[in-house]
Design a protein around this motif. Structure first.
Motif, PDB file in Angstrom:
ATOM      1  N   SER A  17     -14.896   6.575 -38.042  1.00 25.57           N
ATOM      2  CA  SER A  17     -16.373   6.225 -38.258  1.00 25.57           C
ATOM      3  C   SER A  17     -16.709   5.297 -37.017  1.00 25.57           C
ATOM      4  O   SER A  17     -17.657   4.848 -36.847  1.00 25.57           O
ATOM      5  N   MET A  18     -15.536   4.924 -36.191  1.00 23.67           N
ATOM      6  CA  MET A  18     -15.879   4.168 -35.125  1.00 23.67           C
ATOM      7  C   MET A  18     -16.088   5.201 -33.920  1.00 23.67           C
ATOM      8  O   MET A  18     -16.440   4.554 -32.799  1.00 23.67           O
ATOM      9  N   LEU A  19     -16.082   6.358 -34.131  1.00 18.16           N
ATOM     10  CA  LEU A  19     -15.876   7.370 -32.665  1.00 18.16           C
ATOM     11  C   LEU A  19     -17.453   7.609 -32.440  1.00 18.16           C
ATOM     12  O   LEU A  19     -18.417   7.668 -33.467  1.00 18.16           O
ATOM     13  N   THR A  20     -17.631   7.882 -31.379  1.00 22.44           N
ATOM     14  CA  THR A  20     -19.024   8.348 -30.986  1.00 22.44           C
ATOM     15  C   THR A  20     -18.705   9.557 -29.693  1.00 22.44           C
ATOM     16  O   THR A  20     -17.687   9.667 -29.451  1.00 22.44           O
ATOM     17  N   PRO A  21     -19.586  10.619 -29.516  1.00 26.50           N
ATOM     18  CA  PRO A  21     -19.082  11.503 -28.656  1.00 26.50           C
ATOM     19  C   PRO A  21     -18.666  11.029 -27.388  1.00 26.50           C
ATOM     20  O   PRO A  21     -17.842  11.272 -26.601  1.00 26.50           O
ATOM     21  N   ASP A  22     -19.559   9.844 -26.762  1.00 27.58           N
ATOM     22  CA  ASP A  22     -19.188   9.201 -25.431  1.00 27.58           C
ATOM     23  C   ASP A  22     -17.991   8.522 -25.418  1.00 27.58           C
ATOM     24  O   ASP A  22     -17.036   8.683 -24.292  1.00 27.58           O
ATOM     25  N   MET A  71     -17.134  16.554 -20.608  1.00 25.99           N
ATOM     26  CA  MET A  71     -16.427  15.758 -19.523  1.00 25.99           C
ATOM     27  C   MET A  71     -17.157  15.714 -18.075  1.00 25.99           C
ATOM     28  O   MET A  71     -17.577  14.940 -17.568  1.00 25.99           O
ATOM     29  N   ALA A  72     -17.609  16.897 -17.900  1.00 27.43           N
ATOM     30  CA  ALA A  72     -18.014  17.480 -16.532  1.00 27.43           C
ATOM     31  C   ALA A  72     -19.519  16.810 -16.713  1.00 27.43           C
ATOM     32  O   ALA A  72     -20.263  16.187 -15.657  1.00 27.43           O
ATOM     33  N   ASP A  73     -20.275  16.944 -17.953  1.00 23.21           N
ATOM     34  CA  ASP A  73     -21.778  16.313 -17.778  1.00 23.21           C
ATOM     35  C   ASP A  73     -21.772  14.790 -17.825  1.00 23.21           C
ATOM     36  O   ASP A  73     -22.586  14.367 -17.118  1.00 23.21           O
ATOM     37  N   HIS A  74     -20.650  14.045 -18.149  1.00 24.96           N
ATOM     38  CA  HIS A  74     -20.536  12.834 -18.378  1.00 24.96           C
ATOM     39  C   HIS A  74     -20.448  12.367 -16.777  1.00 24.96           C
ATOM     40  O   HIS A  74     -21.087  11.491 -16.419  1.00 24.96           O
ATOM     41  N   VAL A  75     -19.369  12.849 -16.037  1.00 28.60           N
ATOM     42  CA  VAL A  75     -19.210  12.483 -14.506  1.00 28.60           C
ATOM     43  C   VAL A  75     -20.291  12.756 -13.978  1.00 28.60           C
ATOM     44  O   VAL A  75     -20.843  12.055 -13.131  1.00 28.60           O
ATOM     45  N   THR A 109     -10.359  14.739 -12.226  1.00 29.08           N
ATOM     46  CA  THR A 109     -10.636  15.748 -13.165  1.00 29.08           C
ATOM     47  C   THR A 109     -11.842  16.588 -12.670  1.00 29.08           C
ATOM     48  O   THR A 109     -11.716  17.812 -13.006  1.00 29.08           O
ATOM     49  N   VAL A 110     -12.800  15.998 -12.252  1.00 28.03           N
ATOM     50  CA  VAL A 110     -14.122  16.806 -11.810  1.00 28.03           C
ATOM     51  C   VAL A 110     -13.791  17.756 -11.022  1.00 28.03           C
ATOM     52  O   VAL A 110     -14.729  18.678 -11.028  1.00 28.03           O
ATOM     53  N   VAL A 111     -12.917  17.692 -10.060  1.00 30.43           N
ATOM     54  CA  VAL A 111     -12.648  18.625  -8.938  1.00 30.43           C
ATOM     55  C   VAL A 111     -12.437  20.077  -9.850  1.00 30.43           C
ATOM     56  O   VAL A 111     -12.811  21.258  -9.549  1.00 30.43           O
ATOM     57  N   ARG A 112     -11.199  19.917 -10.827  1.00 30.82           N
ATOM     58  CA  ARG A 112     -10.792  20.984 -11.410  1.00 30.82           C
ATOM     59  C   ARG A 112     -11.909  21.699 -12.226  1.00 30.82           C
ATOM     60  O   ARG A 112     -12.294  22.710 -12.330  1.00 30.82           O
ATOM     61  N   LEU A 113     -12.840  20.638 -13.092  1.00 28.86           N
ATOM     62  CA  LEU A 113     -13.794  21.046 -13.814  1.00 28.86           C
ATOM     63  C   LEU A 113     -14.827  22.032 -13.172  1.00 28.86           C
ATOM     64  O   LEU A 113     -15.515  22.885 -13.439  1.00 28.86           O
TER      65      LEU A 113
END
Length: 242
Positions: A17-22, A71-75, A109-113
């Motif tokens: 219940s404490m989770l969010t997508p972010d 993850m890619a969208d977030h960064v 991580t974004v380099v690999r993504l």
């Protein structure tokens, strides 16, 4: 009763219940950036980090691929340029180049993504495409040239960041870190080259102290400046023809 999970969270009950997508994406980035290995990021491991069951995550994301896209969208959506506008084309190119490098070093991580996925989410397009292109065009770079500059800068930053990542002696020490430790890493690497048989590797032995600067921040700046010089000269030539 079950004890704390290895991540320090209490396992399971009531945490969903404490989770969010972010929050899920931030945890995924924390794990992947810490490991330096995207393959180790599994749904089960991420669920354990968050203290929930794996099936709970599937109520937020349909698959591991959806998490990777998130993850890619977030960064990319949070890429930051300097707030002040550029004074001209050269400064704009530098601002975008260093912004890309900073983003990739903050989240390796974004380099690999970026090498394995294409993202078309509006936040990612706004942060990592629209904003850099606007900065270049607003500085006086014609649109088609700005696109070519963008292509060079993002691929140059991806390549350099991936080269620098496993070579920590190249990075400028951050404030408050042990600069002497970084200097010692450079000395050790230089010794590797200088200790090679000189009859087989005469140039490597001769240039041992210079070779350790290949993954350095100064090397990135040197390559970027060469691109700036060439691009600005071409823009001036084009203006002269008109």
């Amino acid at each position: 009763m079950s004890g704390p999970s290895p991540s320090g969270h209490r396992s399971g009950r009531g945490r969903g219940s404490m989770l969010t997508p972010d929050r899920i994406i931030e945890a995924a980035l924390r794990l992947a950036d810490g490991d330096g290995d995207l393959d180790r990021l599994t749904v089960r491991r991420l669920a354990s980090e968050l203290g929930v069951g794996a099936m709970t995550l599937y109520s937020y994301f349909r698959s591991r691929d959806d998490i990777l896209d998130g993850m890619a969208d977030h960064v990319l959506g949070r890429m930051r340029l300097p707030p002040e506008p550029a004074s001209g084309p050269g400064e704009a190119i530098r601002q975008v180049g260093f912004a890309f490098l900073d983003m990739m070093r903050e989240h390796p991580t974004v380099v690999r993504l970026l090498g394995s996925r294409i993202t078309t989410s509006r936040p990612a397009l706004l942060g990592a495409m629209e904003a850099p292109l606007r900065r270049l065009v607003d500085a006086g770079i014609p649109g088609p040239v700005a696109v070519r500059c963008y292509g060079f800068l993002i691929t140059y930053a991806i390549g350099f960041a991936s080269y620098q990542l496993p070579r920590p002696w190249g990075r400028t020490p951050a404030p408050g870190t042990d600069a002497e430790e970084r200097a010692e890493e450079r000395r050790q690497r230089s010794h590797v080259y200088s200790a090679l048989p000189i009859d087989t590797f005469p140039r490597l032995v001769e240039l041992a102290d210079e070779l350790v600067t290949l993954p350095s921040d100064e090397q990135f700046a040197h390559g970027l400046e060469a691109f700036v010089t060439a691009t600005v000269a071409r823009l001036e030539e084009d203006r002269g023809r008109r």
